[in-house]
Design an enzyme around this catalytic site. Structure first.
Site, PDB file in Angstrom:
ATOM      1  CE  LYS A 140      75.625  33.823   9.842  1.00 44.08           C
ATOM      2  NZ  LYS A 140      75.524  32.852   9.168  1.00 44.08           N
TER       3      LYS A 140
ATOM      4  CG  ASN B 194      84.616  27.881   9.486  1.00 47.07           C
ATOM      5  OD1 ASN B 194      84.183  28.492   8.562  1.00 47.07           O
ATOM      6  ND2 ASN B 194      85.193  26.779   9.335  1.00 47.07           N
TER       7      ASN B 194
ATOM      8  CB  THR C 173      37.692  23.943  29.725  1.00 45.10           C
ATOM      9  OG1 THR C 173      36.353  23.416  30.021  1.00 45.10           O
ATOM     10  CG2 THR C 173      38.284  24.404  30.905  1.00 45.10           C
ATOM     11  CG  HIS C 174      36.346  21.492  25.991  1.00 43.73           C
ATOM     12  ND1 HIS C 174      36.982  20.467  25.581  1.00 43.73           N
ATOM     13  CD2 HIS C 174      36.432  21.291  27.487  1.00 43.73           C
ATOM     14  CE1 HIS C 174      37.359  19.527  26.424  1.00 43.73           C
ATOM     15  NE2 HIS C 174      37.086  19.922  27.454  1.00 43.73           N
TER      16      HIS C 174
ATOM     17  CB  SER D 251      76.141  35.806   3.466  1.00 45.85           C
ATOM     18  OG  SER D 251      77.263  35.908   3.990  1.00 45.85           O
TER      19      SER D 251
ATOM     20  CD  GLU E 212      42.123  40.042  11.616  1.00 45.05           C
ATOM     21  OE1 GLU E 212      41.639  39.506  10.722  1.00 45.05           O
ATOM     22  OE2 GLU E 212      41.660  41.289  12.042  1.00 45.05           O
TER      23      GLU E 212
ATOM     24  CG  ASN F  47      38.202  44.548  10.111  1.00 47.99           C
ATOM     25  OD1 ASN F  47      37.132  44.304  10.803  1.00 47.99           O
ATOM     26  ND2 ASN F  47      38.179  45.116   8.973  1.00 47.99           N
TER      27      ASN F  47
ATOM     28  CD  GLN G 185      76.503  32.280   3.177  1.00 44.10           C
ATOM     29  OE1 GLN G 185      77.890  32.304   3.484  1.00 44.10           O
ATOM     30  NE2 GLN G 185      76.265  32.296   1.844  1.00 44.10           N
TER      31      GLN G 185
ATOM     32  CE  LYS H 285      33.893  43.839   9.990  1.00 45.56           C
ATOM     33  NZ  LYS H 285      34.641  43.020   8.888  1.00 45.56           N
TER      34      LYS H 285
ATOM     35  CB  SER I  43      36.018  47.319   5.952  1.00 50.44           C
ATOM     36  OG  SER I  43      35.384  47.022   4.590  1.00 50.44           O
TER      37      SER I  43
HETATM   38  N1  ARG Z   1      79.390  33.641   5.530  1.00 48.20           N
HETATM   39  C1  ARG Z   1      79.958  32.316   6.051  1.00 48.20           C
HETATM   40  C2  ARG Z   1      78.660  31.961   7.078  1.00 48.20           C
HETATM   41  O1  ARG Z   1      77.961  32.638   7.226  1.00 48.20           O
HETATM   42  C3  ARG Z   1      81.286  32.580   6.769  1.00 48.20           C
HETATM   43  C4  ARG Z   1      81.897  31.355   7.112  1.00 48.20           C
HETATM   44  C5  ARG Z   1      82.441  31.024   5.756  1.00 48.20           C
HETATM   45  N2  ARG Z   1      83.440  29.815   6.223  1.00 48.20           N
HETATM   46  C6  ARG Z   1      83.916  29.107   5.055  1.00 48.20           C
HETATM   47  N3  ARG Z   1      84.599  28.345   5.402  1.00 48.20           N
HETATM   48  N4  ARG Z   1      83.580  29.407   3.678  1.00 48.20           N
HETATM   49  O2  ARG Z   1      78.621  30.643   7.531  1.00 48.20           O
END
Ligand code: ARG
Length: 460
Positions: A326, A111, A156-157, A24, A291, A286, A323, A284, A278
């Site tokens: 993210k 964790n 409205t609408h 990660s 958008e 745009n 994980q 154009k 364009s």
């Molecule tokens: N890279 C992990 C995550 O984003 C960190 C936590 C990993 N914990 C584990 N018990 N392997 O969740």
């Protein structure tokens, strides 16, 4: 080399395919500042409770700061077997200071570490989004005084409904973005609780002080249940929802201004620096920024969906699935920030096409409701007045004239109460002035709201 997370229990080394599957660092390296700050606070606490010496703390703190500078400069070497940002930093520490570095992970797990880092990252990102929303509100507000003389159709609408002052539109968006800001503030309270010290899942037998690290990292408090905390990603989902609401508001606004900038509406001109041309049609200009604002809102909402699905079947507590939270989280913040940074100058710099708007404002019988309410004031039941005005509008349509130009006698055929004073409420200008209710487009109401927001947003 194998991952430091593989203890003596392992007899086989990691399959190379798992290494790239599980890494990660490619995305969570964005947490390096938070990770280092959290580690320093943790080490400081270990020192206070006597688990490491003052000397150990000094070496850990100094080395972590060097590592931070290397991350900052962008040339920190990535090693996939180190999986994530947490182990890259810890392993760099151990490479440099050996056994002292090996003490940092005392009473800590990745964790609680990842949750701490994510919470610190999010609260900062929420603050940034809040600042941008405030700037966007100010952009809308900055238009109000100058546009006070412009009457727009309210729809409205997407059918012309009633006349409103242009600033009534601007204030509508200020309200929406204020609710987004209120949601940010509320969400931030739950984000800002320290998970540090719940360790893997059940806490620790070591004499740690969770309050100390929470205070050092500017959390408002500590989470109360280690099992809950190890699994909890509510704060990430809530953030993704808050951002989805913002995306929805921005997308609706973008859609509206795309329509308004067409030849068909011709209400507004978007500054050219935010438009594209364009490659084949030379005429154009745009509104691509708008958008893409509409288009990118789909990603933000999709990210929320991804996160909902990610967590919905997880047993307590931490699971590696988490994980995957993210990439969608970062993407939602990046997308919303980019959208807001462009919306701010577009809102402030776009020009209402006053003459074009005024030339067509008497089309569409925007004053029909005002006429109906005039009849109600004369004692006619609403349903009767509604029907009568419908017939009057029908007659005006047949004659292809606005209500104010329809002969009084024609109106009186459907509503005998009508007299010449009706002309005081017909026509959009009169109709606007006839509004009185709180929150309506009545000029005094709109001016009061502009004054209130000027004060609230602290605008000179
Ligand atoms: N890279 C992990 C995550 O984003 C960190 C936590 C990993 N914990 C584990 N018990 N392997 O969740």
């Amino acid at each position: 080399m194998d991952s430091p997370s593989r203890s003596g229990v392992f007899e086989a080394s990691t399959d190379a395919r798992l290494e790239s599957f599980a890494e990660s660092i490619s995305f969570d390296r964005r947490l390096f500042r938070q990770d280092i700050r959290g580690s320093i606070a943790h080490a400081d606490m270990l020192r206070t409770v006597g688990l490491i010496s003052d000397k150990d703390f000094a070496a850990i703190g100094d080395t972590l700061k060097q590592i931070e500078a290397e991350f900052e400069s962008g040339d920190f070497p990535v090693r996939l077997e180190l999986e994530d940002v947490h182990m890259h930093i810890e392993s760099a520490l151990i490479d440099r200071i050996g056994d002292v570095g090996r003490k940092l992970h005392t009473a800590r797990s990745r964790n609680d570490q990842v949750s701490t880092d994510a919470r610190m990252w999010i609260r900062e990102a929420l603050d940034q989004v809040d600042g941008l929303l405030e700037a966007l509100q100010k952009s809308f507000l900055s238009r109000c005084d100058g546009d006070m003389d412009v009457i727009l159709p309210a729809y409205t609408h997407l059918q012309r409904a009633q006349p409103v002052l242009a600033p009534h539109y601007w204030l509508a968006y200020i309200e929406k973005f204020q609710r987004d800001r209120d949601r940010i503030a509320d969400c931030r309270r739950r984000v800002n609780q320290s998970p540090l010290g719940v360790a893997a899942v059940a806490g620790t037998t070591l004499p740690i002080d969770r309050q100390q690290t929470a205070a050092a990292l500017q959390f408002d408090g500590v989470t109360a249940n280690s099992l809950d905390t190890s699994s909890d990603r509510d704060f990430i989902l809530e953030s993704a929802f808050v951002l989805s609401m913002i995306a929805s508001h921005l997308s609706g606004w973008a859609e509206e201004w795309i329509l308004w900038s067409t030849v068909e509406f011709n209400f507004i001109k978007i500054p050219q620096q935010f438009c594209t041309g364009s490659s084949i049609m030379p005429q154009k200009v745009n509104p691509d920024t708008l958008e893409l604002t509409r288009g990118k809102s789909a990603r933000v909402m999709g990210n929320l969906q991804t996160l909902m699905l990610l967590v919905k079947n997880l047993p307590l507590a931490y699971n590696r699935d988490l994980q995957e939270d993210k990439p969608p989280l970062f993407d939602s913040f990046d997308t919303i920030i980019a959208m807001l940074e462009l919306a701010i100058p577009i809102v402030a710099g776009s020009e209402l096409q006053r003459e074009r708007i005024a030339a067509r404002i008497e089309e569409g019988y925007l004053d029909a409701t005002t006429l109906m309410e005039w009849l109600i004031k004369k004692g006619m039941p609403q349903r009767t007045a509604h029907h009568a005005v419908g017939a009057i509008v029908g007659a005006a349509m047949a004659a292809d004239v606005p209500l104010a130009e329809l002969p009084l006698e024609t109106m009186q055929q459907h509503a005998p109460e009508v007299d010449a004073s009706i002309l005081d409420v017909l026509g959009t200008q009169n109709a606007i002035a006839a509004f009185t209710s709180y929150g309506s487009t009545a000029p005094t109401q709109v001016r009061n709201q502009v004054t209130a927001w000027t004060k609230r947003l602290n605008v000179e």
